[in-house]
Every structure is written in C-alpha cells, then in structure tokens.
Design a protein around this motif. Structure first.
Motif, PDB file in Angstrom:
ATOM      1  N   ARG A 129      36.019  50.752  36.084  1.00 23.93           N
ATOM      2  CA  ARG A 129      36.115  50.291  37.486  1.00 23.93           C
ATOM      3  C   ARG A 129      37.458  49.630  37.752  1.00 23.93           C
ATOM      4  O   ARG A 129      37.576  48.741  38.591  1.00 23.93           O
ATOM      5  N   LEU A 130      38.450  50.038  36.989  1.00 26.80           N
ATOM      6  CA  LEU A 130      39.799  49.461  37.095  1.00 26.80           C
ATOM      7  C   LEU A 130      39.751  47.925  37.038  1.00 26.80           C
ATOM      8  O   LEU A 130      40.487  47.242  37.747  1.00 26.80           O
ATOM      9  N   ARG A 152      43.818  51.943  32.292  1.00 23.26           N
ATOM     10  CA  ARG A 152      44.985  52.345  33.099  1.00 23.26           C
ATOM     11  C   ARG A 152      45.261  51.425  34.288  1.00 23.26           C
ATOM     12  O   ARG A 152      46.273  51.566  34.969  1.00 23.26           O
ATOM     13  N   ALA A 182      41.413  45.897  40.215  1.00 18.85           N
ATOM     14  CA  ALA A 182      41.303  46.467  41.574  1.00 18.85           C
ATOM     15  C   ALA A 182      40.594  45.520  42.536  1.00 18.85           C
ATOM     16  O   ALA A 182      40.021  45.963  43.536  1.00 18.85           O
ATOM     17  N   GLY A 183      40.630  44.209  42.234  1.00 16.47           N
ATOM     18  CA  GLY A 183      40.026  43.245  43.161  1.00 16.47           C
ATOM     19  C   GLY A 183      38.513  43.223  43.043  1.00 16.47           C
ATOM     20  O   GLY A 183      37.948  43.642  42.026  1.00 16.47           O
ATOM     21  N   GLN A 184      37.883  42.780  44.106  1.00 16.76           N
ATOM     22  CA  GLN A 184      36.413  42.694  44.116  1.00 16.76           C
ATOM     23  C   GLN A 184      35.780  44.060  43.853  1.00 16.76           C
ATOM     24  O   GLN A 184      36.210  45.062  44.449  1.00 16.76           O
ATOM     25  N   ASP A 185      34.766  44.097  43.002  1.00 17.97           N
ATOM     26  CA  ASP A 185      33.994  45.338  42.804  1.00 17.97           C
ATOM     27  C   ASP A 185      33.218  45.616  44.085  1.00 17.97           C
ATOM     28  O   ASP A 185      32.280  44.880  44.439  1.00 17.97           O
ATOM     29  N   LEU A 186      33.620  46.685  44.773  1.00 19.30           N
ATOM     30  CA  LEU A 186      33.026  46.963  46.084  1.00 19.30           C
ATOM     31  C   LEU A 186      31.615  47.534  45.979  1.00 19.30           C
ATOM     32  O   LEU A 186      30.900  47.590  46.977  1.00 19.30           O
ATOM     33  N   ASN A 187      31.205  47.937  44.784  1.00 21.90           N
ATOM     34  CA  ASN A 187      29.804  48.359  44.621  1.00 21.90           C
ATOM     35  C   ASN A 187      28.855  47.197  44.920  1.00 21.90           C
ATOM     36  O   ASN A 187      27.719  47.402  45.333  1.00 21.90           O
ATOM     37  N   ARG A 219      29.314  45.157  47.243  1.00 22.06           N
ATOM     38  CA  ARG A 219      29.466  44.821  48.666  1.00 22.06           C
ATOM     39  C   ARG A 219      28.986  45.978  49.531  1.00 22.06           C
ATOM     40  O   ARG A 219      29.407  46.108  50.668  1.00 22.06           O
ATOM     41  N   LEU A 243      31.225  36.361  52.713  1.00 16.65           N
ATOM     42  CA  LEU A 243      32.444  36.437  51.898  1.00 16.65           C
ATOM     43  C   LEU A 243      33.096  35.071  51.729  1.00 16.65           C
ATOM     44  O   LEU A 243      33.757  34.798  50.726  1.00 16.65           O
ATOM     45  N   SER A 273      31.596  33.617  48.781  1.00 18.46           N
ATOM     46  CA  SER A 273      32.115  34.257  47.561  1.00 18.46           C
ATOM     47  C   SER A 273      33.509  33.724  47.226  1.00 18.46           C
ATOM     48  O   SER A 273      33.819  33.419  46.073  1.00 18.46           O
ATOM     49  N   ALA A 275      42.303  41.286  45.252  1.00 19.47           N
ATOM     50  CA  ALA A 275      42.372  40.032  44.508  1.00 19.47           C
ATOM     51  C   ALA A 275      43.013  40.221  43.138  1.00 19.47           C
ATOM     52  O   ALA A 275      43.455  39.257  42.510  1.00 19.47           O
ATOM     53  N   ASP A 283      43.530  37.641  50.279  1.00 22.69           N
ATOM     54  CA  ASP A 283      42.961  36.358  49.866  1.00 22.69           C
ATOM     55  C   ASP A 283      43.343  36.060  48.422  1.00 22.69           C
ATOM     56  O   ASP A 283      44.246  36.685  47.874  1.00 22.69           O
TER      57      ASP A 283
HETATM   58  O1  T3D Z   1      34.094  40.365  48.451  1.00 22.04           O
HETATM   59  C1  T3D Z   1      34.423  39.203  48.263  1.00 22.04           C
HETATM   60  O2  T3D Z   1      33.794  38.460  47.476  1.00 22.04           O
HETATM   61  C2  T3D Z   1      35.629  38.657  48.954  1.00 22.04           C
HETATM   62  C3  T3D Z   1      36.859  38.836  48.158  1.00 22.04           C
HETATM   63  C4  T3D Z   1      37.533  40.002  48.169  1.00 22.04           C
HETATM   64  C5  T3D Z   1      38.698  40.207  47.302  1.00 22.04           C
HETATM   65  C6  T3D Z   1      39.130  41.649  47.222  1.00 22.04           C
HETATM   66  O3  T3D Z   1      39.686  41.984  46.198  1.00 22.04           O
HETATM   67  S1  T3D Z   1      38.827  42.706  48.509  1.00 22.04           S
HETATM   68  C7  T3D Z   1      39.688  44.195  48.003  1.00 22.04           C
HETATM   69  C8  T3D Z   1      38.849  45.038  47.075  1.00 22.04           C
HETATM   70  N1  T3D Z   1      39.603  46.102  46.414  1.00 22.04           N
HETATM   71  C9  T3D Z   1      39.964  47.197  47.026  1.00 22.04           C
HETATM   72  O4  T3D Z   1      39.740  47.423  48.190  1.00 22.04           O
HETATM   73  C10 T3D Z   1      40.654  48.246  46.169  1.00 22.04           C
HETATM   74  C11 T3D Z   1      39.790  49.479  46.046  1.00 22.04           C
HETATM   75  N2  T3D Z   1      40.379  50.452  45.123  1.00 22.04           N
HETATM   76  C12 T3D Z   1      41.373  51.251  45.488  1.00 22.04           C
HETATM   77  O5  T3D Z   1      41.907  51.216  46.574  1.00 22.04           O
HETATM   78  C13 T3D Z   1      41.829  52.260  44.465  1.00 22.04           C
HETATM   79  O6  T3D Z   1      40.808  52.424  43.532  1.00 22.04           O
HETATM   80  C14 T3D Z   1      43.119  51.832  43.729  1.00 22.04           C
HETATM   81  C15 T3D Z   1      44.304  51.961  44.691  1.00 22.04           C
HETATM   82  C16 T3D Z   1      43.028  50.422  43.175  1.00 22.04           C
HETATM   83  C17 T3D Z   1      43.364  52.810  42.551  1.00 22.04           C
HETATM   84  O7  T3D Z   1      43.356  54.121  43.006  1.00 22.04           O
HETATM   85  P1  T3D Z   1      43.284  55.319  41.959  1.00 22.04           P
HETATM   86  O8  T3D Z   1      43.378  56.585  42.746  1.00 22.04           O
HETATM   87  O9  T3D Z   1      44.292  55.096  40.900  1.00 22.04           O
HETATM   88  O10 T3D Z   1      41.866  55.185  41.240  1.00 22.04           O
HETATM   89  P2  T3D Z   1      40.431  55.512  41.874  1.00 22.04           P
HETATM   90  O11 T3D Z   1      40.055  56.902  41.539  1.00 22.04           O
HETATM   91  O12 T3D Z   1      40.367  55.104  43.285  1.00 22.04           O
HETATM   92  O13 T3D Z   1      39.507  54.481  41.017  1.00 22.04           O
HETATM   93  C18 T3D Z   1      39.085  54.770  39.682  1.00 22.04           C
HETATM   94  C19 T3D Z   1      37.642  54.357  39.577  1.00 22.04           C
HETATM   95  O14 T3D Z   1      37.564  52.936  39.775  1.00 22.04           O
HETATM   96  C20 T3D Z   1      36.793  54.998  40.675  1.00 22.04           C
HETATM   97  O15 T3D Z   1      35.494  55.190  40.149  1.00 22.04           O
HETATM   98  P3  T3D Z   1      34.994  56.686  39.760  1.00 22.04           P
HETATM   99  O16 T3D Z   1      35.149  57.540  40.960  1.00 22.04           O
HETATM  100  O17 T3D Z   1      35.904  57.119  38.628  1.00 22.04           O
HETATM  101  O18 T3D Z   1      33.567  56.490  39.331  1.00 22.04           O
HETATM  102  C21 T3D Z   1      36.751  53.910  41.719  1.00 22.04           C
HETATM  103  O19 T3D Z   1      35.620  54.006  42.562  1.00 22.04           O
HETATM  104  C22 T3D Z   1      36.689  52.674  40.861  1.00 22.04           C
HETATM  105  N3  T3D Z   1      37.186  51.504  41.592  1.00 22.04           N
HETATM  106  C23 T3D Z   1      38.461  51.232  41.927  1.00 22.04           C
HETATM  107  N4  T3D Z   1      38.518  50.097  42.606  1.00 22.04           N
HETATM  108  C24 T3D Z   1      37.265  49.652  42.707  1.00 22.04           C
HETATM  109  C25 T3D Z   1      36.405  50.551  42.071  1.00 22.04           C
HETATM  110  N5  T3D Z   1      35.085  50.378  42.012  1.00 22.04           N
HETATM  111  C26 T3D Z   1      34.594  49.271  42.622  1.00 22.04           C
HETATM  112  N6  T3D Z   1      35.364  48.369  43.247  1.00 22.04           N
HETATM  113  C27 T3D Z   1      36.679  48.515  43.312  1.00 22.04           C
HETATM  114  N7  T3D Z   1      37.452  47.572  43.916  1.00 22.04           N
END
Ligand code: T3D
Length: 271
Positions: A24-25, A64, A68-73, A75, A89, A92, A122, A153
């Motif tokens: 989940r990065l 790799r 990737a910040g908060q695990d969106l699963n 949310r 939030l 949180s 995050a 944040d």
């Molecule tokens: O909620 C609160 O408590 C408030 C606080 C919030 C703080 C925050 O951090 S909010 C922001 C949350 N993070 C994001 O929005 C980033 C989401 N991820 C991405 O945009 C992309 O994954 C990346 C740009 C980071 C990387 O892209 P890429 O193409 O290199 O990788 P990918 O294919 O997107 O991700 C690889 C796997 O990791 C994939 O799973 P799969 O398909 O192989 O099963 C993806 O779903 C998973 N993954 C990546 N980021 C997240 C994640 N799973 C859950 N949560 C994530 N944030």
C-alpha cells in the motif's frame, strides 16, 4: 518487540524506523500510527539509559514507495451515500497526524529522512518534518490532498510556505502535480537528491556522523533554527547568547576544543 506495519531497530545510537506496508506504498493506518507512537516512546525513554541512547533517527520506507499518506481504504465512503457517516478527519488529525509532527519536532535528536520513492499526502509531510531530507533520484513529492478534496496537512502548509515560498507552495498544493526529487532539491524543499543506489549509503554515513557527534549542540541547533522562523534579529541574538552560554558549559564543547588543539578526533559523548 515485533511490529506489523513498521520495522524498528536501535543500535550504536542510530534509531532506524522503516514504514513497512509496501503493498500500500506504506500508507498510514491506525496500527502504523500506534506502532510509530510506541517507537517514539522508546526513543524518548532511551535518553534515561545512556548505554542505549538514540542519538539520531533515520526514517525510510520499504519497497518502491516512501509513504502515500493516509490509507484511503479506511476512508471508503460513497460520495452519494446519504446514510454514510463521514469520518471526522479533524479527530483523526488531532489523534494521529498532529502529535506525530509535534513529537518528531520535540525529539531531542536529529531526524534524517531517506525518501526512497513517492512521498504523497501526509507521507510528503512526514518527509519534510525531518531535519535532513535526502531523496533518491526516482522519488517524488506529491501534495495529493486537493485530488481528494482536502488541504495539505500534517504540517505541509507550514513546511511548504516556509521552505519554497508562497508561489511554489500554492502551485504544489493546488495543482497536486508530482514534484521530482531533483526539482525538490533545486527548490530548497529538501537537502539533497542522490542517485538511487547512493541513497542508503549517504544517509547511513550521516546517521553515523550524528550518532558520534555533539548531540546537545544538535538539539539546540534545531531549536535555534526553528525559533529563527518567527523571531526578529534582536530576539534571535538573545537565543544565540543564551544557548552559547549553556553549551559552553558542556563536556562536548571542552572535548571539541581540546581535540582541535591536540589535532586529534574528538570523542563526543552527547553530554
Ligand atoms: O484521513 C485522515 O485521517 C486525514 C488525514 C489525511 C492525510 C492524507 O495523507 S490525505 C492523502 C492520502 N493519500 C493520497 O491521496 C495518495 C493516494 N495515492 C496516490 O495518489 C498514488 O498511489 C501515488 C501517486 C502515491 C503512487 O502512484 P503509483 O501509480 O506509483 O502507484 P499506485 O498504483 O497508485 O499504488 C500502488 C498500490 O498502492 C495500489 O494498490 P493496488 O492497486 O496495487 O492493489 C494503490 O491502491 C495503493 N495505494 C497507494 N496509495 C494509497 C494506496 N492504498 C491506500 N491508500 C493510499 N493512500
């Protein structure tokens, strides 16, 4: 102690924290937050046991990505779901993200972050919370928040505006485009960008330097530099005077001067 979402070791003064949810990065979930709190507690407590004292914290990510910040699963709510109870939030952030940054800032040791891959949301904030952030050439920084309807944040609104100025901070936050590590270093957002294979050797050498260095001077340097972000020059000159007065009494200052005059390597103890 064993962990499920992180790896942690403390050896020869170097505390190494690896975020370890590579599939989940290394995104944050509650377990990871809890485990990070535990190890920050261990680092803080280590200061009452001089033989096992942590003198530097090195943070990196497994696999790799960096984080990737908060695990969106955790949310997952339907945008249209009238009955879905939205997650508070604010609660949180108050419980997890705010204390994370506050505690890191208050740790009495330098923090190095080795950004091995993408640092998003995050995760980017965590990378910027370190005193020294070094990124691999293939890494990138992404203020992903606006893509999901949030604001930066975990300290990012502060770190970005203070480090790269309003124009770039605003562009990064609003456009949510990946900033390559090399450009992050060019802009002064991070200390350095190095070839991928050089990342760990580079940060390990720094960690070794800090673990055998004048720890009290390091902690006071962090404090003085941060105070300078809000003080005027007169106030800052007072901070410097008071801190020099204190450090002038330290063992490490005496040792540093003695070693210089004797043309030998100093043996700092952190005292
Ligand atoms: O909620 C609160 O408590 C408030 C606080 C919030 C703080 C925050 O951090 S909010 C922001 C949350 N993070 C994001 O929005 C980033 C989401 N991820 C991405 O945009 C992309 O994954 C990346 C740009 C980071 C990387 O892209 P890429 O193409 O290199 O990788 P990918 O294919 O997107 O991700 C690889 C796997 O990791 C994939 O799973 P799969 O398909 O192989 O099963 C993806 O779903 C998973 N993954 C990546 N980021 C997240 C994640 N799973 C859950 N949560 C994530 N944030």
């Amino acid at each position: 102690m064993s962990y499920t979402s992180i790896l942690f070791t403390l050896q020869d003064g170097v505390a190494r924290l690896t975020l370890n949810r590579p599939d989940r990065l290394n995104s944050f979930n509650d377990v990871m937050h809890e485990e990070i709190r535990t190890v920050l507690g261990l680092i803080e407590q280590s200061h009452s046991k001089p033989s096992e004292k942590a003198r530097v914290l090195l943070i990196t990510g497994a696999g790799r990505g960096f984080c990737a910040g908060q695990d969106l699963n955790d949310r997952s709510v339907s945008a249209a779901g009238e009955n879905a109870k939205p997650v508070d939030l604010g609660a949180s952030v108050e419980k997890n993200y705010k204390p994370l940054i506050t505690r890191l800032q208050n740790l009495p040791i330098p923090i190095i972050c080795a950004v091995n891959g993408v640092a998003a949301g995050a995760g980017a904030s965590l990378a910027l919370a370190a005193d020294i952030t070094v990124a691999a050439e293939s890494a990138s920084f992404l203020q992903a928040f606006s893509k999901i309807g949030l604001i930066p944040d975990t300290g990012s609104t502060w770190f970005l505006t203070h480090r790269v100025g309003m124009a770039r901070a605003m562009g990064l936050a609003l456009l949510a485009e990946k900033l390559p590590a090399s450009k992050a270093a060019q802009w002064g957002l991070i200390w350095d960008c190095v070839p991928d294979e050089q990342l760990m050797p580079t940060v390990e050498a720094m960690a070794k330097q800090f673990a055998s260095g004048p720890s009290k001077a390091y902690v006071r340097t962090r404090q003085a530099m941060r105070a300078a972000m809000s003080n005027d020059l007169a106030q800052q000159l007072d901070v410097e005077r008071d801190t020099m007065r204190e450090l002038g009494q330290s063992y490490d200052y005496r040792e540093g001067v003695a070693a210089f005059l004797a043309k030998r390597t100093p043996q700092f103890t952190g005292a």
